[in-house]
Each structure stands twice: as C-alpha cells, then as structure tokens.
Design a protein around this motif. Structure first.
Motif, PDB file in Angstrom:
ATOM      1  N   ALA A 127      16.628  26.996 -86.579  1.00 15.46           N
ATOM      2  CA  ALA A 127      15.990  28.186 -85.733  1.00 15.46           C
ATOM      3  C   ALA A 127      15.160  28.810 -86.401  1.00 15.46           C
ATOM      4  O   ALA A 127      14.001  29.168 -85.930  1.00 15.46           O
ATOM      5  N   ASP A 128      15.543  29.312 -87.662  1.00 17.19           N
ATOM      6  CA  ASP A 128      14.513  30.046 -88.527  1.00 17.19           C
ATOM      7  C   ASP A 128      13.167  29.203 -88.796  1.00 17.19           C
ATOM      8  O   ASP A 128      11.947  29.873 -88.447  1.00 17.19           O
ATOM      9  N   LEU A 129      13.275  27.853 -89.168  1.00 18.24           N
ATOM     10  CA  LEU A 129      12.127  27.083 -89.348  1.00 18.24           C
ATOM     11  C   LEU A 129      11.250  26.951 -87.793  1.00 18.24           C
ATOM     12  O   LEU A 129      10.026  27.242 -87.792  1.00 18.24           O
ATOM     13  N   GLU A 130      11.823  27.064 -86.577  1.00 18.04           N
ATOM     14  CA  GLU A 130      10.964  26.883 -85.435  1.00 18.04           C
ATOM     15  C   GLU A 130      10.501  28.089 -85.167  1.00 18.04           C
ATOM     16  O   GLU A 130       9.174  28.271 -85.030  1.00 18.04           O
ATOM     17  N   GLN A 131      11.131  29.254 -85.543  1.00 12.91           N
ATOM     18  CA  GLN A 131      10.561  30.593 -85.296  1.00 12.91           C
ATOM     19  C   GLN A 131       9.316  30.932 -86.412  1.00 12.91           C
ATOM     20  O   GLN A 131       8.204  31.270 -85.908  1.00 12.91           O
ATOM     21  N   GLN A 132       9.445  30.384 -87.484  1.00 13.78           N
ATOM     22  CA  GLN A 132       8.446  30.455 -88.437  1.00 13.78           C
ATOM     23  C   GLN A 132       6.954  29.599 -88.054  1.00 13.78           C
ATOM     24  O   GLN A 132       6.051  30.101 -88.300  1.00 13.78           O
ATOM     25  N   ASN A 133       7.466  28.639 -87.609  1.00 12.90           N
ATOM     26  CA  ASN A 133       6.165  27.657 -87.080  1.00 12.90           C
ATOM     27  C   ASN A 133       5.883  27.966 -85.635  1.00 12.90           C
ATOM     28  O   ASN A 133       5.073  27.196 -85.397  1.00 12.90           O
TER      29      ASN A 133
END
Length: 423
Positions: free
Chosen positions: A103-109
C-alpha cells in the motif's frame, strides 16, 4: 569463514540478457550463488535487476545490466543472510506487513489501491522478486527494533551532552542530506566496494534516481527511507562525512567518502544556518489561573494559609473548565483565563513552573506581588518542551547506535557465512 569461488562471468551473463518466460527457466539459467546452502539463481539476479532499472530510471541496455550485476548480487547475498538471521530468531514479515508495504508503494507511485501488480507487470517486473525484497527489508527492520534496539541503553548524561551540542551549533551550517552506504568488512573487498560506489555515482550523475538506488543498495538504516538523513548537524555524523558536506553545493552528489566502516555516497539537498533549540514557532501556552489576593507585606502565616486554601481548592482540578468553576466559587475577580501567551514573555518564576508542568494539571501555588496564584496549561503550541526534546534526542542516539549494531551484525554474518559465488 567466507568461501568465494569466481566462475566465468561472461558465460553466465548472456543468460541475464534474455528475458525469461517463467520461473521454470531458472534451472536452465543456473545458479548465481549459494549462501549457507540456500541458492540465489541467475533468474533472481535478472528479476532484481529489472526492479532496480525500472525504479531508478536507468536505461535497460546490456551495458547497464552488466555494470549492475555485481551490485545486485551483493545486495541479494546480504538479503539472504538477513532473512536467514531473522528466521533463526523467529522473526518474519507477516501478511499484514506485506499489505502495508505494498500500500505504501502504491501511495508513493500515486497508484489506485490494489493495482501494484498491474503496474509491475507493465514494466516487466516480477512481483515475486519485489515481495522477496520487501520481506527481507521488513524482517531485518524487526530484527533491529526487537532484538538490537532493546539491548541498547542511553544514559541521561549522554542525552544532556547531545542537547548541549545542538545548542552549540546555533548559527552554524546544517545540511539536508541523504546517503548510500556500502560497508567494507574485509580489506580484500576494498577495491571491489570502491568500484561499486563509483559506478553508483556515475549512474546518479547520469540521471538515475538517488532514492531508488539507496533503497536497493545502501546498507544503512536510512535505506528504507531512500537514504534520507534529514537535517544533519555538525558533529552528528562521522568527521569525514561532515567535511565532505561542508565543501558540497546543494543539489550535488559527493565522490566516494571513506570512513572506518566503508564507503558513503552523499547527496546534499539543502543547506541552512542552524537555529539551535529555538527552531520553529515560539512556544505558546493557553493559561487559566485561580487567584487569591494577598498584600505584599502579609505575614508568613497569611501566605501559608493562602497556599493551603489554593492547594485544597485546586488539587482535584482536571481541566480549565474545573479551574473556572473554582475561581467562581472563591469569588476572586482576577481568577480566569490569561489567554494564549508566548512562554518566554512570562515572568521567570512562571516559566520555571509552566515549562515542565503537564497540561490540565494545577501548578503549585506561586507568590506574586498582588497575591497567590495557581496556574493550569489548557493547551500548548509551537516550540519544543524539554521533555519532548529529550525524548527526540534520546531516540536519535538510539537510532544511531542501532544502525551501528546492525552493521556489526551484518559484518559477522558475512564473515561466518559460506558464500559460493558462481558468476
């Protein structure tokens, strides 16, 4: 002791230039390394290389891939050792950990929730390879938090010394910096690590993303945050790094900086003059008081009686509303709200009492020229309380020592491992 066996790199490298159709082709492409009987396949190296290239904005060319192989393989070996140590300690990344990380990666990207898999597939990235990287990072983070940090002690005298250094740095330059750290555990590795650091610098100066490379290759605790060190004060880091930052221009990357533990690559984002402990908005407090008038020449017995009355009246107060009711009951006109004031604008006796006073707790009685007063802090804003400052500094010291302890543990794991490199 470590066992290194060098194979014919050029024969195996041709396999890395051919994109595999499935995991089933691992056996065809062979073994890249064996770490304590655990295999890293050539496919693993290829899959991780695709992650690095995709996230770092590097050109996906045979030349770039060839340069990346030593860096990628070194990272995979370290990850394998970290996962093995975590398993030995009974630590693992849970399913919830993995969900949060994705979820963090999705938010960062800036991706819609649940679309990470599609995003990776469109870039030719194996999601299993990314999950292995995330699992290793989170497992190692837990090792540091739950096994290393809990055994580290920081004394109050050390906190005080650190606070004094911060005060002493007021008016001196401080740097917003990031780092990539590559350890040198054995003198025989010196040249290899230096060459890897120089390749990384070349890639960054050619346009590669510093944060992505830090996440992939840095061996410091800051790697999880893309190498971010925050605002660095003079004396907070190794002298060699302090000296390098002092000569850099904002927006530039350093040459390799050698310290006792290894090579560092520094990115200087910004520079400013330290405001010491007075950084930020001035500390403000919203105050309420309960007041009893008392003549300045009143005898000691009268002062003692006023103090007793105020203590008894306010001891159960748990809010400024309670203080207001108490003031009304006592019928003293000067009881009431004092509004929001800067802490430093108050008389020194008030500052000394209010500074450490918990919010919504009545103070001890305070003698003034016109009487006796009990104060309560309704809320605070701006500034940094002494307690919060000490907690922050203590956490900083704990983080630094935990990072050093993790580096020592990794050095020991590498030293004791049986590593058979076949590339």
């Amino acid at each position: 002791m470590s066992l290194f066996r060098l194979g014919l790199f050029t024969l195996v490298f041709t396999c890395l230039l051919v994109q595999p159709d499935s995991r089933a082709q691992q056996s065809i492409q062979g073994i890249a390394a064996v770490i304590n009987d655990e295999v890293i396949s050539v496919y693993d190296v290829w899959a991780r290389m695709q992650i690095v290239i995709s996230s770092s904005d590097l050109p996906n060319t045979p030349e770039v891939q060839k340069r990346l192989v030593p860096q990628v393989l070194r990272g995979l070996i370290d990850e394998t050792l970290q996962l093995q140590e975590a398993r030995r300690l009974g630590i693992e990344a849970t399913e919830n950990d993995m969900k949060r990380a994705k979820a963090d990666l999705e938010q960062q990207n800036k991706l819609p929730p649940g679309t990470l898999g599609q995003f990776l597939a469109a870039r030719g990235v194996d999601q299993t390879a990314l999950e292995r990287q995330l699992s290793a990072a989170m497992s190692w983070s837990k090792v540091q938090r739950f096994r290393l940090r809990t055994n580290i002690r920081v004394g109050e005298d050390e906190v005080e010394e650190a606070i004094e250094r911060i005060r002493a740095n007021k008016g001196k330059p401080e740097h917003l910096a990031a780092e990539i750290f590559l350890p040198v555990d054995n003198p025989r590795e010196e040249e290899k690590v230096r060459q890897i650091s120089e390749r990384l610098i070349s890639q960054i100066r050619a346009g590669a993303d510093f944060q992505a490379l830090a996440r992939s290759f840095s061996k410091s605790a800051s790697a999880a945050n893309g190498g971010d060190l925050g605002w660095v004060l003079q004396g907070q880091i190794d002298p060699e790094l302090d000296a390098a930052l002092a000569t850099m221009e904002p927006g530039t990357v350093s040459d390799p900086v050698r310290t006792l533990s290894g090579y560092h690559i520094l990115l200087l984002r910004k520079r400013r003059i330290s405001a010491g402990l007075s950084a930020g908005e001035p500390a403000k407090v919203r105050l309420y008081q309960v007041f009893l008038p008392l003549a300045g020449q009143a005898p000691a017995t009268a002062l003692e009686e006023s103090n007793r009355r105020l203590r008894e009246a306010t001891q159960a107060a748990a809010s400024c509303d309670d203080m207001e009711k108490i003031g009304q009951q006592l019928g003293t006109r000067m009881s009431g709200s004092l509004g929001t004031l800067e802490l430093t604008s108050l008389p020194l006796p008030f500052q000394q009492v209010i500074g450490p006073l918990p919010d919504n707790k009545p103070s001890p009685p305070i003698r003034t020229e016109q009487g006796v007063v009990v104060l309560m802090v309704c809320e605070r804003s701006g500034g940094t309380s002494e307690e919060a400052l000490r907690t922050k500094v203590k956490d900083m010291l704990l983080d630094t020592r935990t990072d050093k302890a993790a580096q020592r543990l990794m050095r020991d794991l590498r030293r004791d491992a049986l590593v058979d490199i076949r590339l």
